[in-house]
Design an enzyme around this catalytic site. Structure first.
Site, PDB file in Angstrom:
ATOM      1  CE  LYS A   1      -4.470  -1.504   1.318  1.00 51.01           C
ATOM      2  NZ  LYS A   1      -5.682  -1.285   2.078  1.00 51.01           N
TER       3      LYS A   1
ATOM      4  NE  ARG B   1     -15.707  -0.308   3.328  1.00 51.27           N
ATOM      5  CZ  ARG B   1     -14.418  -0.060   3.236  1.00 51.27           C
ATOM      6  NH1 ARG B   1     -13.973   1.150   3.510  1.00 51.27           N
ATOM      7  NH2 ARG B   1     -13.565  -0.988   2.872  1.00 51.27           N
TER       8      ARG B   1
HETATM    9  P1  ADP Z   1      -8.227  -3.110   4.557  1.00 51.66           P
HETATM   10  O1  ADP Z   1      -6.986  -2.556   3.939  1.00 51.66           O
HETATM   11  O2  ADP Z   1      -8.091  -4.489   5.161  1.00 51.66           O
HETATM   12  O3  ADP Z   1      -9.485  -2.946   3.738  1.00 51.66           O
HETATM   13  P2  ADP Z   1      -9.260  -0.985   6.177  1.00 51.66           P
HETATM   14  O4  ADP Z   1      -8.533  -0.288   7.267  1.00 51.66           O
HETATM   15  O5  ADP Z   1      -9.635  -0.166   4.985  1.00 51.66           O
HETATM   16  O6  ADP Z   1      -8.363  -2.210   5.843  1.00 51.66           O
HETATM   17  O7  ADP Z   1     -10.578  -1.672   6.757  1.00 51.66           O
HETATM   18  C1  ADP Z   1     -10.545  -2.656   7.753  1.00 51.66           C
HETATM   19  C2  ADP Z   1     -11.892  -3.332   7.819  1.00 51.66           C
HETATM   20  O8  ADP Z   1     -12.886  -2.383   8.198  1.00 51.66           O
HETATM   21  C3  ADP Z   1     -12.388  -3.944   6.513  1.00 51.66           C
HETATM   22  O9  ADP Z   1     -13.136  -5.086   6.821  1.00 51.66           O
HETATM   23  C4  ADP Z   1     -13.294  -2.872   5.954  1.00 51.66           C
HETATM   24  O10 ADP Z   1     -14.255  -3.400   5.072  1.00 51.66           O
HETATM   25  C5  ADP Z   1     -13.931  -2.393   7.245  1.00 51.66           C
HETATM   26  N1  ADP Z   1     -14.470  -1.039   7.136  1.00 51.66           N
HETATM   27  C6  ADP Z   1     -13.799   0.102   6.869  1.00 51.66           C
HETATM   28  N2  ADP Z   1     -14.630   1.164   6.847  1.00 51.66           N
HETATM   29  C7  ADP Z   1     -15.872   0.672   7.110  1.00 51.66           C
HETATM   30  C8  ADP Z   1     -17.184   1.255   7.206  1.00 51.66           C
HETATM   31  N3  ADP Z   1     -17.383   2.548   7.022  1.00 51.66           N
HETATM   32  N4  ADP Z   1     -18.228   0.432   7.472  1.00 51.66           N
HETATM   33  C9  ADP Z   1     -18.029  -0.880   7.640  1.00 51.66           C
HETATM   34  N5  ADP Z   1     -16.837  -1.511   7.560  1.00 51.66           N
HETATM   35  C10 ADP Z   1     -15.773  -0.735   7.297  1.00 51.66           C
END
Ligand code: ADP
Length: 161
Positions: free
Chosen positions: A41, A91
């Protein structure tokens, strides 16, 4: 005792993430937030260490929420910390498609030991994402609807430095 792992990049932790953590902490005895180190990333805002420090600050009063740094296969991290399940937040259909595949792989490689539990954020936070927060912030706009004030302050400080 039910222990679950919530893995992610958390760059930065948003109110969407926090909503999932809050729900999980009510459903399970202990939630371990794993800040996954992912060198692939590229546009990282905070270093892994900074993210961990920030999340520790957010949950310093919560006694059933822990934060760890991790890398490699999520399922190995779950086993290492004695977690029976991995928490993922959903999401969209894109998230769903990906998670369906991942949960199958994780169940298989853990010999059925590690399950996946998917949760949905409350409607106000459903579409909040770290990348959206970074984009809005870089445009100089208000990110307070999407992140805790502690996160917002830290982002402002980081930008200045
Ligand atoms: P990754 O790089 O694993 O996607 P993130 O930090 O973006 O890591 O997200 C971690 C987890 O939180 C994932 O399962 C993602 O789908 C979930 N997530 C992030 N934002 C939201 C949200 N607004 N509502 C529900 N789940 C979320």
């Amino acid at each position: 005792m039910t222990k679950v792992l919530y893995p992610g990049s958390f760059d930065p932790m948003t109110k969407g993430h926090m909503n999932i953590v809050e729900q999980a902490s009510k459903l399970f005895d202990e939630v371990i937030i794993a800040v996954m180190h992912n060198p692939a990333k590229k546009n990282a805002f905070f270093s892994t260490e900074e993210r961990i420090e920030l999340i520790k600050e957010l949950y310093k009063k919560a006694n059933n929420i822990k934060v760890v740094a991790a890398s490699g296969a999520t399922v190995d991290v779950a086993i290492l910390h004695d977690c029976q399940a991995i928490i993922r937040g959903l999401r969209s259909l894109t998230d769903f498609d990906y998670e369906v595949q991942m949960q199958q792989i994780n169940k298989e490689i853990s010999g059925g030991k590690v399950n996946t539990v998917c949760l949905f954020a409350d409607k106000d936070y459903q579409f909040v994402s770290s990348s959206m927060v970074k984009e809005v912030f870089s445009l100089g706009k208000d990110i307070s609807p999407y992140v805790d004030p502690i996160v917002q302050d830290r982002m402002v400080l980081k930008k200045r430095s």
